[in-house]
Enzyme design. Structure first.
Site, PDB file in Angstrom:
ATOM      1  N   THR A   1       0.868  -1.179   0.000  1.00 20.53           N
ATOM      2  CA  THR A   1       0.000   0.000   0.000  1.00 20.53           C
ATOM      3  C   THR A   1       0.906   1.230   0.000  1.00 20.53           C
ATOM      4  OG1 THR A   1       0.003   0.237   2.395  1.00 20.53           O
ATOM      5  CG2 THR A   1      -1.673  -1.240   1.462  1.00 20.53           C
TER       6      THR A   1
ATOM      7  N   TYR B   1      -9.224   2.923  13.981  1.00 23.45           N
ATOM      8  CA  TYR B   1      -7.999   2.101  13.940  1.00 23.45           C
ATOM      9  C   TYR B   1      -7.909   1.184  15.152  1.00 23.45           C
ATOM     10  CZ  TYR B   1      -3.073   0.963  14.846  1.00 23.45           C
ATOM     11  OH  TYR B   1      -1.899   0.291  15.158  1.00 23.45           O
TER      12      TYR B   1
ATOM     13  N   LYS C   1      -8.076  -2.955  15.485  1.00 27.52           N
ATOM     14  CA  LYS C   1      -6.993  -3.765  16.065  1.00 27.52           C
ATOM     15  C   LYS C   1      -7.514  -4.559  17.266  1.00 27.52           C
ATOM     16  CE  LYS C   1      -3.128  -3.929  15.113  1.00 27.52           C
ATOM     17  NZ  LYS C   1      -2.365  -4.765  14.129  1.00 27.52           N
TER      18      LYS C   1
ATOM     19  N   THR D   1      -1.287  -3.194  19.164  1.00 27.82           N
ATOM     20  CA  THR D   1      -0.951  -1.854  19.664  1.00 27.82           C
ATOM     21  C   THR D   1      -1.518  -1.621  21.061  1.00 27.82           C
ATOM     22  OG1 THR D   1      -1.510   0.476  19.316  1.00 27.82           O
ATOM     23  CG2 THR D   1      -3.000  -1.083  18.347  1.00 27.82           C
ATOM     24  N   ASP D   2      -0.897  -0.687  21.784  1.00 19.28           N
ATOM     25  CA  ASP D   2      -1.440  -0.304  23.093  1.00 19.28           C
ATOM     26  C   ASP D   2      -2.728   0.515  22.955  1.00 19.28           C
ATOM     27  OD1 ASP D   2      -0.336   2.059  22.101  1.00 19.28           O
ATOM     28  OD2 ASP D   2       0.743   2.579  23.937  1.00 19.28           O
ATOM     29  N   GLU D   3      -3.026   0.971  21.722  1.00 15.93           N
ATOM     30  CA  GLU D   3      -4.202   1.841  21.554  1.00 15.93           C
ATOM     31  C   GLU D   3      -5.508   1.093  21.813  1.00 15.93           C
ATOM     32  OE1 GLU D   3      -3.959   4.604  18.284  1.00 15.93           O
ATOM     33  OE2 GLU D   3      -1.781   4.465  18.232  1.00 15.93           O
TER      34      GLU D   3
ATOM     35  N   GLY E   1     -11.727  12.694  18.764  1.00 15.36           N
ATOM     36  CA  GLY E   1     -11.578  11.558  19.683  1.00 15.36           C
ATOM     37  C   GLY E   1     -10.138  11.294  20.089  1.00 15.36           C
TER      38      GLY E   1
ATOM     39  N   THR F   1      -8.934  -4.701   6.084  1.00 16.69           N
ATOM     40  CA  THR F   1      -7.565  -5.244   6.243  1.00 16.69           C
ATOM     41  C   THR F   1      -7.328  -5.784   7.649  1.00 16.69           C
ATOM     42  OG1 THR F   1      -6.470  -4.025   4.475  1.00 16.69           O
ATOM     43  CG2 THR F   1      -5.134  -4.531   6.397  1.00 16.69           C
TER      44      THR F   1
HETATM   45  P1  NAD Z   1       2.886   0.511   8.352  1.00 19.86           P
HETATM   46  O1  NAD Z   1       1.611   1.188   7.934  1.00 19.86           O
HETATM   47  O2  NAD Z   1       4.171   1.221   8.218  1.00 19.86           O
HETATM   48  O3  NAD Z   1       3.023  -0.864   7.541  1.00 19.86           O
HETATM   49  C1  NAD Z   1       1.948  -1.716   7.285  1.00 19.86           C
HETATM   50  C2  NAD Z   1       2.345  -2.660   6.159  1.00 19.86           C
HETATM   51  O4  NAD Z   1       1.223  -3.540   5.911  1.00 19.86           O
HETATM   52  C3  NAD Z   1       2.655  -1.937   4.848  1.00 19.86           C
HETATM   53  O5  NAD Z   1       3.833  -2.462   4.279  1.00 19.86           O
HETATM   54  C4  NAD Z   1       1.446  -2.254   3.970  1.00 19.86           C
HETATM   55  O6  NAD Z   1       1.757  -2.309   2.581  1.00 19.86           O
HETATM   56  C5  NAD Z   1       1.014  -3.612   4.523  1.00 19.86           C
HETATM   57  N1  NAD Z   1      -0.400  -3.896   4.267  1.00 19.86           N
HETATM   58  C6  NAD Z   1      -1.452  -3.054   4.508  1.00 19.86           C
HETATM   59  N2  NAD Z   1      -2.609  -3.650   4.127  1.00 19.86           N
HETATM   60  C7  NAD Z   1      -2.268  -4.884   3.655  1.00 19.86           C
HETATM   61  C8  NAD Z   1      -3.018  -5.973   3.139  1.00 19.86           C
HETATM   62  N3  NAD Z   1      -4.356  -5.892   3.009  1.00 19.86           N
HETATM   63  N4  NAD Z   1      -2.373  -7.097   2.764  1.00 19.86           N
HETATM   64  C9  NAD Z   1      -1.006  -7.181   2.864  1.00 19.86           C
HETATM   65  N5  NAD Z   1      -0.251  -6.171   3.337  1.00 19.86           N
HETATM   66  C10 NAD Z   1      -0.870  -5.040   3.742  1.00 19.86           C
HETATM   67  O7  NAD Z   1       2.603   0.040   9.833  1.00 19.86           O
HETATM   68  P2  NAD Z   1       3.637  -0.147  11.050  1.00 19.86           P
HETATM   69  O8  NAD Z   1       3.706   1.117  11.790  1.00 19.86           O
HETATM   70  O9  NAD Z   1       4.853  -0.796  10.560  1.00 19.86           O
HETATM   71  O10 NAD Z   1       2.810  -1.171  11.944  1.00 19.86           O
HETATM   72  C11 NAD Z   1       2.944  -2.572  11.766  1.00 19.86           C
HETATM   73  C12 NAD Z   1       2.058  -3.290  12.766  1.00 19.86           C
HETATM   74  O11 NAD Z   1       2.428  -2.918  14.091  1.00 19.86           O
HETATM   75  C13 NAD Z   1       0.576  -2.942  12.623  1.00 19.86           C
HETATM   76  O12 NAD Z   1      -0.164  -4.121  12.839  1.00 19.86           O
HETATM   77  C14 NAD Z   1       0.328  -1.922  13.727  1.00 19.86           C
HETATM   78  O13 NAD Z   1      -0.994  -1.986  14.169  1.00 19.86           O
HETATM   79  C15 NAD Z   1       1.309  -2.405  14.777  1.00 19.86           C
HETATM   80  N6  NAD Z   1       1.818  -1.342  15.695  1.00 19.86           N
HETATM   81  C16 NAD Z   1       2.358  -0.180  15.190  1.00 19.86           C
HETATM   82  C17 NAD Z   1       2.873   0.765  16.081  1.00 19.86           C
HETATM   83  C18 NAD Z   1       3.516   2.031  15.586  1.00 19.86           C
HETATM   84  O14 NAD Z   1       3.913   2.890  16.402  1.00 19.86           O
HETATM   85  N7  NAD Z   1       3.722   2.221  14.290  1.00 19.86           N
HETATM   86  C19 NAD Z   1       2.833   0.537  17.458  1.00 19.86           C
HETATM   87  C20 NAD Z   1       2.280  -0.655  17.931  1.00 19.86           C
HETATM   88  C21 NAD Z   1       1.786  -1.595  17.032  1.00 19.86           C
HETATM   89  P1  TYD Z   2       0.789   9.485  15.376  1.00 23.45           P
HETATM   90  O1  TYD Z   2       2.220   9.478  14.961  1.00 23.45           O
HETATM   91  O2  TYD Z   2      -0.262   9.612  14.307  1.00 23.45           O
HETATM   92  O3  TYD Z   2       0.544   8.191  16.275  1.00 23.45           O
HETATM   93  P2  TYD Z   2      -0.748   7.758  17.172  1.00 23.45           P
HETATM   94  O4  TYD Z   2      -1.889   8.645  16.901  1.00 23.45           O
HETATM   95  O5  TYD Z   2      -0.993   6.370  16.695  1.00 23.45           O
HETATM   96  O6  TYD Z   2      -0.293   7.837  18.591  1.00 23.45           O
HETATM   97  O7  TYD Z   2       0.570  10.692  16.384  1.00 23.45           O
HETATM   98  C1  TYD Z   2       1.315  10.780  17.578  1.00 23.45           C
HETATM   99  C2  TYD Z   2       0.761  11.959  18.373  1.00 23.45           C
HETATM  100  O8  TYD Z   2       1.034  13.167  17.646  1.00 23.45           O
HETATM  101  C3  TYD Z   2      -0.756  11.914  18.540  1.00 23.45           C
HETATM  102  O9  TYD Z   2      -1.073  12.446  19.826  1.00 23.45           O
HETATM  103  C4  TYD Z   2      -1.274  12.837  17.445  1.00 23.45           C
HETATM  104  C5  TYD Z   2      -0.172  13.871  17.324  1.00 23.45           C
HETATM  105  N1  TYD Z   2       0.018  14.455  15.963  1.00 23.45           N
HETATM  106  C6  TYD Z   2       0.140  15.839  15.810  1.00 23.45           C
HETATM  107  O10 TYD Z   2       0.061  16.609  16.792  1.00 23.45           O
HETATM  108  N2  TYD Z   2       0.344  16.340  14.555  1.00 23.45           N
HETATM  109  C7  TYD Z   2       0.434  15.547  13.451  1.00 23.45           C
HETATM  110  O11 TYD Z   2       0.603  16.062  12.316  1.00 23.45           O
HETATM  111  C8  TYD Z   2       0.327  14.122  13.617  1.00 23.45           C
HETATM  112  C9  TYD Z   2       0.418  13.189  12.441  1.00 23.45           C
HETATM  113  C10 TYD Z   2       0.132  13.621  14.910  1.00 23.45           C
END
Ligand code: NAD
Ligand code: TYD
Length: 350
Positions: A37, A156, A160, A131-133, A289, A101
Site C-alpha cells: 500500500t 484504527y 486492532k 498496539t497499546d491503543e 476523539g 484489512t
Molecule cells: P505501516 O503502515 O508502516 O506498515 C503496514 C504494512 O502492511 C505496509 O507495508 C502495507 O503495505 C502492509 N499492508 C497493509 N494492508 C495490507 C493488506 N491488506 N495485505 C497485505 N499487506 C498489507 O505500519 P507499522 O507502523 O509498521 O505497523 C505494523 C504493525 O504494528 C501494525 O499491525 C500496527 O498496528 C502495529 N503497531 C504499530 C505501532 C507504531 O507505532 N507504528 C505501534 C504498535 C503496534
Molecule cells: P501518530 O504518529 O499519528 O501516532 P498515534 O496517533 O498512533 O499515537 O501521532 C502521535 C501523536 O502526535 C498523537 O497524539 C497525534 C499527534 N500528531 C500531531 O500533533 N500532529 C500531526 O501532524 C500528527 C500526524 C500527529
C-alpha cells in the site's frame, strides 16, 4: 528449513522485523507478504533483498483463496502478522478499509493457518502484533497492563482490538498456538512521514509548518523500533502459548515537548540559529476523539523474557534525525504521488 511468514514486512516495523530475522536467524526461510500500500515500500529492504533465506510475495491478506493456497503450497510453519492499516487519521476518514484489512485480513490468515495446521497446532505459532491503543486512553496516572480492559476509541484501535479478540478466540476455540503483543508508539528509520516524528523532521528540514494537534499536551510512550523488533523476536521464541505481552519504552513525552526537543536537535544538526525550527510550530485543529495519554507497563516482558529498551530517547531521536538527513532519496521516493494528495487533504482544513 522452517518457513516463517511475516506479513506487512515492507512497512515501518515489519521491515525491521524482516531484517532482524533474515540476518539473525539463518535457520529460517523468511517469506515477506505485503500488498505494498502507500505505507509499504521495498526500498525499506534493499540491504537484505538478495539474501538466500528471504523472499518477497506481493499479495493482499484479504484474498482468502490466495492466502489459503499459500499456506499449503509453501508449507508455512509459523506467522508473524504485522500487515495492517495503521494510521489513526486515515481511519477517521475511511474506517471500512481498516475493518477490511485489520479484521477480515487477520481472520483470513487465521483460517488459512487453521486449515493448514489442523491436528498439529502445538508445532506452529501465530504471532499477532498489536498496539497499546486497544486499551483506550489514560488519565494523568497509571499504566496499561496486560489485564487492562480493552476500550478502543478510534476506528484504527477498534479494528486492532477486534483482530486481537479473533486471534484469542482461535486459541480458546480451536487450540491454536497464538501470542499477541501490544506495543506503544514506535520511532526510528523507515517510518512513513505522515506519522508525527518523521513528518516533523521532514517539515523542519523544508522549513514548512509543523502541525501540532490541539494544545500539544497529548502524551505518547515512545519506543525505538529496533527495540520493538527485538521484543518480537524474544516473544516469538520465548512466550508461552496464548500469552500476551505489553511492549513499551518507559518513555512518556508530551507531543509539544517532543517537538521542541526535535527542533533543538535539528537546529544543531542543520547549523541553524537556535529557535529557527521552533518558529515553525503551528497549532492546528485537534484530532477527533484524540486519546490523551498512552503509557505501557512492560515489566512482564522484562521479567519473563529479559527484554529492556536499549536506547535513551534523546540518543534515539538524534539517530533518527541523522537517518532522515542521510536518506534524502528514500524520503523523496515515499513523499511523492499518493502521499502528497493525502497530505494536502489532511492539512488543508486544519
Ligand atoms: P505501516 O503502515 O508502516 O506498515 C503496514 C504494512 O502492511 C505496509 O507495508 C502495507 O503495505 C502492509 N499492508 C497493509 N494492508 C495490507 C493488506 N491488506 N495485505 C497485505 N499487506 C498489507 O505500519 P507499522 O507502523 O509498521 O505497523 C505494523 C504493525 O504494528 C501494525 O499491525 C500496527 O498496528 C502495529 N503497531 C504499530 C505501532 C507504531 O507505532 N507504528 C505501534 C504498535 C503496534
Ligand atoms: P501518530 O504518529 O499519528 O501516532 P498515534 O496517533 O498512533 O499515537 O501521532 C502521535 C501523536 O502526535 C498523537 O497524539 C497525534 C499527534 N500528531 C500531531 O500533533 N500532529 C500531526 O501532524 C500528527 C500526524 C500527529
Amino acid at each position: 528449513m522452517k518457513k516463517i511468514l511475516i506479513t506487512g514486512g515492507a512497512g515501518f516495523i515489519g521491515s525491521h522485523v524482516v531484517r532482524r530475522f533474515v540476518n539473525l536467524h539463518p535457520e529460517y526461510q523468511i517469506i515477506n507478504l505485503d500488498k505494498l500500500t502507500y505505507a509499504g515500500n521495498l526500498l525499506n529492504l534493499r540491504d537484505i533483498e538478495n539474501k538466500s533465506n528471504y523472499r518477497f510475495i506481493k499479495a493482499d491478506i484479504v484474498d482468502s483463496a490466495l492466502i489459503k493456497e499459500l499456506f499449503i503450497s509453501e508449507n508455512i510453519h509459523s506467522v508473524i502478522h504485522l500487515a495492517a492499516e495503521s494510521h489513526v487519521d486515515r481511519s477517521i476518514s475511511n474506517p471500512l478499509e481498516f475493518v477490511i484489512t485489520n479484521v477480515v485480513g487477520t481472520v483470513n490468515l487465521l483460517n488459512a493457518a487453521k486449515n493448514a495446521w489442523k491436528g498439529d497446532y502445538g508445532n506452529h505459532r501465530f504471532y499477532h502484533v498489536s498496539t497499546d491503543e486497544v486499551y483506550g486512553s489514560l488519565g494523568d496516572e497509571g499504566l496499561f497492563h496486560e489485564e487492562t480492559a480493552y476500550d478502543p476509541h478510534s476506528p484504527y484501535s477498534a479494528s486492532k482490538a477486534s483482530s486481537d479478540h479473533f486471534v484469542r478466540a482461535y486459541h480458546d476455540t480451536y487450540g491454536m498456538d497464538i501470542v499477541i503483543s501490544n506495543c506503544s508508539n514506535n520511532y526510528g528509520s523507515y517510518h512513513f512521514p505522515e506519522k508525527l516524528i518523521p513528518l516533523a523532521i521532514n517539515n523542519i528540514k523544508n522549513l514548512s509548518p509543523i502541525p501540532v494537534y490541539g494544545k500539544g499536551d497529548n502524551i505518547r510512550d515512545w519506543l525505538w523500533v529496533e527495540d520493538h523488533a527485538r521484543a518480537i523476536d524474544v516473544i516469538f521464541h520465548g512466550a508461552t502459548t496464548g500469552s500476551t505481552y505489553n511492549v513499551g519504552g518507559h518513555n512518556e513525552w508530551k507531543n509539544i515537548d517532543l517537538i521542541n526537543l526535535l527542533c533543538k536537535i535539528m537546529d544543531d544538526k542543520l547549523n541553524r540559529e537556535p529557535g529557527t525550527s521552533a518558529r515553525l510550530i503551528t497549532f492546528v485543529t485537534d484530532r477527533a476523539g484524540h486519546d490523551q495519554r498512552y503509557a505501557i507497563d512492560s515489566s512482564k516482558l522484562q521479567k519473563d523474557l529479559n527484554w529492556t529498551p536499549s536506547l535513551q530517547f534523546e540518543e534515539g531521536l538524534a539517530k533518527t534525525v541523522d537517518w532522515y538527513l542521510d536518506n534524502e532519496e528514500w524520503l523523496q521516493n515515499v513523499t511523492s504521488g499518493n502521499y502528497q494528495s493525502y497530505y494536502n487533504e489532511q492539512y488543508s482544513e486544519r
